[in-house]
Design a protein around this motif. Sequence first.
Motif, PDB file in Angstrom:
ATOM      1  N   PRO A 131       0.798  -1.239   0.000  1.00 40.10           N
ATOM      2  CA  PRO A 131       0.000   0.000   0.000  1.00 40.10           C
ATOM      3  C   PRO A 131       0.826   1.283   0.000  1.00 40.10           C
ATOM      4  N   GLY A 132       1.933   1.312   0.717  1.00 38.48           N
ATOM      5  CA  GLY A 132       2.752   2.526   0.767  1.00 38.48           C
ATOM      6  C   GLY A 132       3.350   2.881  -0.581  1.00 38.48           C
ATOM      7  N   GLU A 133       3.903   1.879  -1.250  1.00 36.23           N
ATOM      8  CA  GLU A 133       4.511   2.109  -2.556  1.00 36.23           C
ATOM      9  C   GLU A 133       3.449   2.401  -3.607  1.00 36.23           C
ATOM     10  N   ALA A 134       2.301   1.738  -3.505  1.00 35.95           N
ATOM     11  CA  ALA A 134       1.199   2.028  -4.435  1.00 35.95           C
ATOM     12  C   ALA A 134       0.734   3.479  -4.270  1.00 35.95           C
ATOM     13  N   ALA A 135       0.683   3.943  -3.022  1.00 37.49           N
ATOM     14  CA  ALA A 135       0.277   5.334  -2.778  1.00 37.49           C
ATOM     15  C   ALA A 135       1.308   6.310  -3.341  1.00 37.49           C
ATOM     16  N   LEU A 136       2.598   6.015  -3.153  1.00 36.69           N
ATOM     17  CA  LEU A 136       3.632   6.895  -3.707  1.00 36.69           C
ATOM     18  C   LEU A 136       3.558   6.958  -5.224  1.00 36.69           C
ATOM     19  N   SER A 171       0.938   6.403  -7.025  1.00 40.38           N
ATOM     20  CA  SER A 171      -0.297   7.110  -7.372  1.00 40.38           C
ATOM     21  C   SER A 171      -0.126   8.611  -7.254  1.00 40.38           C
ATOM     22  N   TRP A 172       0.518   9.063  -6.177  1.00 43.70           N
ATOM     23  CA  TRP A 172       0.772  10.499  -6.030  1.00 43.70           C
ATOM     24  C   TRP A 172       1.680  11.008  -7.142  1.00 43.70           C
ATOM     25  N   ALA A 173       2.667  10.210  -7.497  1.00 45.96           N
ATOM     26  CA  ALA A 173       3.560  10.605  -8.595  1.00 45.96           C
ATOM     27  C   ALA A 173       2.785  10.748  -9.897  1.00 45.96           C
ATOM     28  N   ALA A 174       1.890   9.797 -10.175  1.00 46.22           N
ATOM     29  CA  ALA A 174       1.072   9.875 -11.394  1.00 46.22           C
ATOM     30  C   ALA A 174       0.139  11.075 -11.341  1.00 46.22           C
ATOM     31  N   ALA A 221       5.423  20.413  -9.669  1.00 41.63           N
ATOM     32  CA  ALA A 221       4.753  19.118  -9.788  1.00 41.63           C
ATOM     33  C   ALA A 221       5.647  18.095 -10.482  1.00 41.63           C
ATOM     34  N   SER A 222       6.395  18.526 -11.491  1.00 46.94           N
ATOM     35  CA  SER A 222       7.234  17.561 -12.212  1.00 46.94           C
ATOM     36  C   SER A 222       8.359  17.036 -11.334  1.00 46.94           C
ATOM     37  N   ILE A 282      10.415  12.552  -7.918  1.00 43.64           N
ATOM     38  CA  ILE A 282      11.049  12.093  -6.681  1.00 43.64           C
ATOM     39  C   ILE A 282      10.211  10.996  -6.036  1.00 43.64           C
ATOM     40  N   LEU A 283       8.899  11.210  -5.926  1.00 42.17           N
ATOM     41  CA  LEU A 283       8.022  10.192  -5.343  1.00 42.17           C
ATOM     42  C   LEU A 283       8.074   8.892  -6.136  1.00 42.17           C
TER      43      LEU A 283
END
Length: 186
Positions: free
Chosen positions: A63-68, A70-73, A118-119, A124-125
Motif C-alpha cells: 500500500p505505501g509504494e502504491a500510494a507513492l 499514485s501520487w507521482a502519477a 509538480a514535475s 522524486i516520489l
Amino acid sequence: MVASAVAAVATTAGTVAGTAGYFTGPTTLELPIATDSLTASGLEAGVTGHYTALQATLQALPPGEAALLSWAAALNQLGILTVLALLFLLGYRLRSSILFTAASVRIIGACGAVLAAASIIGQILDQVARCRLAELIGASRRSAEEGLIFVGHFDLAALMAGLVLVLVAGVFEYGRRLQKDTEGLV
C-alpha cells in the motif's frame, strides 16, 4: 481550445485507470537496481557489465509504494493539465483580443511554477517508490562496500519548461506595460 479540453479528459482518464491498477492487480514496473553484484554474463569480447534496471511484474503492490506511485502519477497529470489549461486560457484570451493583461501574467507565471514543482516532486516520489520496491523484492542486494545507493532517473524537461513559462510571464508583463504606455498615442 477544444483540442486541449479533449486532451485533458483523455489524459485524466488514462491516469485514473493507471492509478487504479496500482491497487487492484498485477503491475509491471521498471525498477532501478542499485548494486554491482548482479553482473551480466555471456558478453563477448571480454566485456563486463552489471544490470541497472529490472522489469518486474508484481502481483500486488504494498500500500505505501502504491500510494507513492499514485501520487507521482497525479502530480504528473497535474503538470499536463496545467499546460493544457494554459493553452486553453491563452487561446481564449487571444480570441478575445485581451492577451497582455495582468491576469495573463499571473496565469502564465502560476502555470510555470506549478509545472516545475509538480514535475520534480512527482519524479522524486516515483523514484523513491521504485527503489523501495526493488529492495523489497531483493533486486537491489548491496554489499557492505557499496553502502546506501539511491538510483534515480530525473527528466529535467518539465522543470525547464516551467522556468521558461515564468520567463514568458515576464515578457507578457513587459508587453502589458508597452501596451499601456502606447494607449492614447494613436
